[in-house]
Design a protein around this motif. Structure first.
Motif, PDB file in Angstrom:
ATOM      1  N   ASN A 132     -20.407 -58.143  -2.722  1.00  0.00           N
ATOM      2  CA  ASN A 132     -21.056 -59.793  -4.117  1.00  0.00           C
ATOM      3  C   ASN A 132     -20.140 -59.348  -5.165  1.00  0.00           C
ATOM      4  O   ASN A 132     -19.922 -60.307  -5.456  1.00  0.00           O
ATOM      5  N   ALA A 133     -20.265 -57.989  -5.359  1.00  0.00           N
ATOM      6  CA  ALA A 133     -19.819 -58.252  -6.715  1.00  0.00           C
ATOM      7  C   ALA A 133     -18.049 -58.568  -6.560  1.00  0.00           C
ATOM      8  O   ALA A 133     -17.828 -59.298  -7.599  1.00  0.00           O
ATOM      9  N   ILE A 134     -17.654 -58.069  -6.153  1.00  0.00           N
ATOM     10  CA  ILE A 134     -16.171 -58.958  -6.485  1.00  0.00           C
ATOM     11  C   ILE A 134     -15.738 -60.051  -6.279  1.00  0.00           C
ATOM     12  O   ILE A 134     -14.853 -60.663  -5.974  1.00  0.00           O
ATOM     13  N   GLY A 135     -16.508 -59.887  -4.606  1.00  0.00           N
ATOM     14  CA  GLY A 135     -17.194 -61.437  -4.431  1.00  0.00           C
ATOM     15  C   GLY A 135     -17.081 -63.091  -5.419  1.00  0.00           C
ATOM     16  O   GLY A 135     -16.373 -63.264  -5.524  1.00  0.00           O
ATOM     17  N   ILE A 136     -17.332 -62.029  -6.277  1.00  0.00           N
ATOM     18  CA  ILE A 136     -18.372 -63.484  -7.115  1.00  0.00           C
ATOM     19  C   ILE A 136     -17.480 -63.206  -8.295  1.00  0.00           C
ATOM     20  O   ILE A 136     -16.797 -63.973  -8.973  1.00  0.00           O
ATOM     21  N   PHE A 137     -16.945 -62.075  -9.021  1.00  0.00           N
ATOM     22  CA  PHE A 137     -15.520 -61.951  -9.533  1.00  0.00           C
ATOM     23  C   PHE A 137     -14.612 -63.238  -9.306  1.00  0.00           C
ATOM     24  O   PHE A 137     -14.186 -63.990  -9.497  1.00  0.00           O
ATOM     25  N   ILE A 138     -14.248 -62.815  -8.016  1.00  0.00           N
ATOM     26  CA  ILE A 138     -12.799 -63.524  -7.502  1.00  0.00           C
ATOM     27  C   ILE A 138     -13.420 -65.483  -6.637  1.00  0.00           C
ATOM     28  O   ILE A 138     -12.220 -65.645  -7.152  1.00  0.00           O
ATOM     29  N   ILE A 139     -14.447 -65.645  -6.852  1.00  0.00           N
ATOM     30  CA  ILE A 139     -14.512 -66.833  -6.693  1.00  0.00           C
ATOM     31  C   ILE A 139     -14.706 -67.645  -7.717  1.00  0.00           C
ATOM     32  O   ILE A 139     -14.848 -69.010  -7.893  1.00  0.00           O
ATOM     33  N   TYR A 140     -15.429 -66.780  -8.975  1.00  0.00           N
ATOM     34  CA  TYR A 140     -15.970 -68.193 -10.215  1.00  0.00           C
ATOM     35  C   TYR A 140     -14.933 -67.062 -11.510  1.00  0.00           C
ATOM     36  O   TYR A 140     -14.617 -67.761 -12.368  1.00  0.00           O
ATOM     37  N   MET A 141     -13.809 -66.424 -10.989  1.00  0.00           N
ATOM     38  CA  MET A 141     -12.304 -66.721 -11.185  1.00  0.00           C
ATOM     39  C   MET A 141     -11.739 -67.843 -11.411  1.00  0.00           C
ATOM     40  O   MET A 141     -10.919 -68.161 -12.474  1.00  0.00           O
ATOM     41  N   ALA A 426      -7.951 -58.304  -2.171  1.00  0.00           N
ATOM     42  CA  ALA A 426      -9.168 -57.969  -0.954  1.00  0.00           C
ATOM     43  C   ALA A 426      -8.936 -58.955   0.268  1.00  0.00           C
ATOM     44  O   ALA A 426      -9.596 -58.955   1.373  1.00  0.00           O
ATOM     45  N   GLU A 427      -8.711 -59.979  -0.202  1.00  0.00           N
ATOM     46  CA  GLU A 427      -7.704 -60.865   1.090  1.00  0.00           C
ATOM     47  C   GLU A 427      -7.175 -59.241   2.364  1.00  0.00           C
ATOM     48  O   GLU A 427      -7.990 -60.087   2.934  1.00  0.00           O
ATOM     49  N   PHE A 428      -5.944 -59.315   1.697  1.00  0.00           N
ATOM     50  CA  PHE A 428      -5.046 -58.689   3.056  1.00  0.00           C
ATOM     51  C   PHE A 428      -6.661 -57.100   3.098  1.00  0.00           C
ATOM     52  O   PHE A 428      -6.846 -56.823   4.835  1.00  0.00           O
ATOM     53  N   TYR A 429      -7.877 -56.695   2.497  1.00  0.00           N
ATOM     54  CA  TYR A 429      -8.076 -55.767   2.944  1.00  0.00           C
ATOM     55  C   TYR A 429      -9.564 -56.200   4.174  1.00  0.00           C
ATOM     56  O   TYR A 429      -9.839 -56.184   5.112  1.00  0.00           O
ATOM     57  N   PHE A 430     -10.115 -56.868   3.778  1.00  0.00           N
ATOM     58  CA  PHE A 430     -10.763 -58.071   4.861  1.00  0.00           C
ATOM     59  C   PHE A 430      -9.953 -58.669   5.633  1.00  0.00           C
ATOM     60  O   PHE A 430     -11.017 -59.232   6.870  1.00  0.00           O
ATOM     61  N   LEU A 443     -18.351 -64.148   1.654  1.00  0.00           N
ATOM     62  CA  LEU A 443     -17.506 -64.578   0.629  1.00  0.00           C
ATOM     63  C   LEU A 443     -15.955 -64.442   0.632  1.00  0.00           C
ATOM     64  O   LEU A 443     -15.268 -65.772   0.009  1.00  0.00           O
ATOM     65  N   PHE A 444     -15.752 -63.376   1.954  1.00  0.00           N
ATOM     66  CA  PHE A 444     -14.229 -64.172   2.482  1.00  0.00           C
ATOM     67  C   PHE A 444     -14.179 -64.025   3.620  1.00  0.00           C
ATOM     68  O   PHE A 444     -13.254 -63.605   4.503  1.00  0.00           O
ATOM     69  N   ARG A 445     -14.885 -65.245   4.087  1.00  0.00           N
ATOM     70  CA  ARG A 445     -14.638 -65.784   5.644  1.00  0.00           C
ATOM     71  C   ARG A 445     -13.538 -66.698   5.353  1.00  0.00           C
ATOM     72  O   ARG A 445     -12.735 -66.498   7.360  1.00  0.00           O
ATOM     73  N   THR A 446     -12.522 -66.928   5.416  1.00  0.00           N
ATOM     74  CA  THR A 446     -11.495 -66.909   5.307  1.00  0.00           C
ATOM     75  C   THR A 446     -10.248 -66.245   6.007  1.00  0.00           C
ATOM     76  O   THR A 446      -9.118 -66.177   6.679  1.00  0.00           O
ATOM     77  N   ALA A 447     -11.095 -64.748   6.040  1.00  0.00           N
ATOM     78  CA  ALA A 447      -9.632 -63.647   6.250  1.00  0.00           C
ATOM     79  C   ALA A 447     -10.732 -63.741   7.776  1.00  0.00           C
ATOM     80  O   ALA A 447      -9.894 -63.025   8.609  1.00  0.00           O
ATOM     81  N   GLU A 448     -11.139 -64.426   8.565  1.00  0.00           N
ATOM     82  CA  GLU A 448     -11.730 -63.988   9.487  1.00  0.00           C
ATOM     83  C   GLU A 448     -10.864 -65.141  10.527  1.00  0.00           C
ATOM     84  O   GLU A 448     -11.055 -64.842  11.643  1.00  0.00           O
ATOM     85  N   VAL A 449     -10.015 -66.120  10.112  1.00  0.00           N
ATOM     86  CA  VAL A 449      -8.957 -66.434  10.686  1.00  0.00           C
ATOM     87  C   VAL A 449      -7.909 -66.080  10.312  1.00  0.00           C
ATOM     88  O   VAL A 449      -7.494 -66.652   9.116  1.00  0.00           O
ATOM     89  N   PHE A 450      -6.854 -65.615  11.142  1.00  0.00           N
ATOM     90  CA  PHE A 450      -5.679 -65.524  10.361  1.00  0.00           C
ATOM     91  C   PHE A 450      -5.025 -65.768   9.821  1.00  0.00           C
ATOM     92  O   PHE A 450      -4.005 -65.384   8.848  1.00  0.00           O
TER      93      PHE A 450
END
Length: 585
Positions: A132-141, A426-430, A443-450
């Motif tokens: 959650n911390a990483i997701g919030i950092f990336i989103i609000y960055m 983060a996107e590569f990992y997820f 927060l990284f749901r875009t990674a579900e679609v390749f």
């Protein structure tokens, strides 16, 4: 804050040439007034210089970026007056523009927060704290980068106007030397980059909305607000790329012009290589030169005592040699003009030394330094000094403008590189987690679609790679000016030219241009290599931790299943013994 007009061109000498403006012919081209100064380009006649500028009109740099300017002003990226630019194609500081930028920043940030809350809903605490911390950092960055870009635009609004003003003055000086800048290329580059930004934003936003939105209603359309911060960040990166590309274009124009002069001189020398030196009597002279030459010849004949011919035989008959009257040399065949489609060879085939068909004899800009009589050897001497000195000062001015641009955008580039590094890793990992059928945080749901995750990675990487590549090429092109200078000196091959070039080379060594992110690292290919290596290393570490967690989870489940099996066996044994005892009794 009051309004202040920034004129696109003033007669003040920005290159330190120390020349006061005089009454010179001027040509107004797309809002810029180009004036001819004989002190700056004494080798080019006034009529020819004005003719060149009037026949070959060029678009000003600010006018070439009009599409980018309108988009930036409407969405509140830059705080300039839109009305003044539309009416006079000039940058004017505006209080209304600053208020518009501040208001846009507040509105965009609030709507982005509401859209993010609506998207994640009640799933904030469903994942681990670190995720959650990483997701919030990336989103609000993303809104944070937007805020940094817009605030920096208000702080540096005077510097940006001065950069355009100084570039216009340099274009004026270069046009006086016959070096015209094609700013239409900057217009095409900006439009292409804007279209790419629009394409990626549309793909990522629309695909995410269709794939992950559960209820389609009017309130769900607020999701499209999340594309505004990333789009405005891309617009600011385009401004930075365009300014650096404009500096690079002027470096290339000077280098190509010196390269063309060198090739023209070498081409002339190649044509005269097989011909003997012309006799002084065959050279056409003016009236005064003929008088001086006649007096000098007569005095020389008086001082010379002719020696009597030796008589080998008194009875020998005198041999009379008939001398034909003087006839000018007639070439056996008319001289071949250099082919338009095949210019003389040069070191870099990608650079045309001069425009095809621009000169009747194919010498390009070197024609003004070559003798009109092709039977004479070229003697450049001091006629090339003014041009080389102007190019050296222009190089220094371009380096100073590059340093100002670097100071304006260094903080933004530092934040952009940090965001790009974390977001891509983060996107590569997820994306790996999605391909291995593991749970992916919302927060990284875009990674579900390749394809969607891949588009996000490419888009984020381009916003880091393109500025780094342009800065690296600009730096290398600025260093190439000294190489072209010495190549021209070798083509001239005169002592005076060598002395001037050696003196100017010492000055060029102090004209160092470098782009960095607040001094932490340079924006060149070595940094790109380091970031790529860091992303790969962290990705491998994350995958190893993930594999270790999976193995640990599997081992724990195996142990638990073994304990339960043993317990069940013990219970079954006890029950069986009890039943047997009960039946036997």
């Amino acid at each position: 804050m009051g309004s202040k007009n920034i004129t696109p061109l003033t007669p003040v000498d920005a290159c330190g040439l120390g020349v006061q403006p005089t009454e010179n012919p001027t040509v107004k081209i797309h809002g810029y007034t180009f004036s001819y100064d004989s002190n700056l380009c004494p080798s080019v006649p006034r009529s020819e210089c004005a003719k060149i500028m009037s026949v070959n009109p060029v678009r000003g740099l600010l006018d070439s970026l009009s599409v980018l300017f309108y988009i930036s002003s409407i969405f509140g990226v830059i705080p300039y007056s839109l009305w003044a630019f539309a009416k006079r194609t000039a940058i004017q500081l505006s209080l209304v523009g600053n208020v518009w930028v501040v208001g846009s920043l507040v509105v965009y940030t609030g709507l982005y927060h509401v859209a993010t809350i609506n998207y994640t809903k009640d799933d904030w605490g469903s994942q681990k704290t670190l995720t959650n911390a990483i997701g919030i950092f990336i989103i609000y960055m993303e809104p944070f980068m937007m805020a940094v870009d817009m605030v920096a635009g208000m702080i540096n609004q005077k510097r940006l106007a001065q950069c355009f003003d100084r570039l216009a003055r340099l274009d004026n000086h270069l046009a006086g030397e016959g070096v015209l800048i094609n700013n239409g290329r900057m217009r095409r580059y900006s439009i292409v980059l804007l279209l790419l930004m629009l394409l990626f934003e549309a793909i990522i936003t629309v695909y995410s909305f269709v794939a992950f939105e559960e209820e389609f209603n009017a309130w769900s359309l607020i999701w499209f607000i999340t594309t505004i911060p990333t789009a405005l960040n891309s617009v600011c990166r385009i401004w930075y790329v365009m300014l650096v590309s404009a500096i690079r274009q002027r470096f290339n124009a000077m280098n190509a012009h010196m390269n063309a002069i060198a090739h023209g001189i070498l081409h002339y020398k190649d044509q005269c290589a097989g011909e003997p030196d012309a006799d002084i009597a065959e050279i056409p002279l003016d009236y005064l030169e003929k008088e001086i030459f006649t007096v000098y010849t007569q005095r020389r004949k008086q001082l010379t005592v002719p020696t009597p011919p030796k008589k080998t035989n008194a009875n020998a008959t005198t041999k009379v040699i008939t001398v034909k009257p003087y006839q000018p040399k007639q070439p056996a065949s008319p001289p071949l003009k250099p082919s338009v489609t095949s210019p003389p060879p040069h070191r870099n085939s990608a650079i045309q030394p001069w425009p095809a068909g621009a000169d009747a004899v194919g010498y390009g800009p070197a024609q003004e330094f070559l003798p009109t009589d092709r039977r004479l050897r070229p003697h450049i001497e001091q006629r090339l000094d003014n041009k080389l000195i102007l190019f050296c000062r222009t190089h220094d001015e371009l380096c100073e403008i590059g340093k100002v641009v670097n100071r304006m955008y260094s903080v933004q580039m530092l934040v952009a590189m940090a965001h790009g590094f974390v977001a891509i890793t983060a996107e590569f990992y997820f994306l790996y987690c999605s391909l291995t059928q593991q749970d992916v945080p919302i927060l990284f749901r875009t990674a579900e679609v390749f394809l969607l995750g891949l588009a996000y990675i490419v888009y984020t990487a381009l916003k880091c790679i393109v500025p780094i590549f342009v800065c690296w090429r600009t730096k290398t092109d600025s260093q190439r000016t000294g190489i072209e200078l010495h190549y021209l000196a070798n083509a001239v091959d005169e002592v005076h030219c060598y002395e001037v070039v050696n003196h100017l080379s010492l000055k060029l060594l102090n004209h160092q241009l470098n782009f960095s992110a607040c001094g932490f690292f340079d924006l060149d290919m070595t940094t790109l290599y380091a970031i790529t290596g860091a992303i790969t290393s962290y990705l491998i570490i994350l995958i190893q931790f993930n594999l270790a967690a999976i193995q640990k989870s599997n081992s724990n489940s195996t142990i638990a299943s073994n304990v339960s099996t043993t317990a069940m066996a013990v219970v079954e044994g006890v029950v069986t013994t009890a039943l047997t005892t009960y039946v036997s009794n």
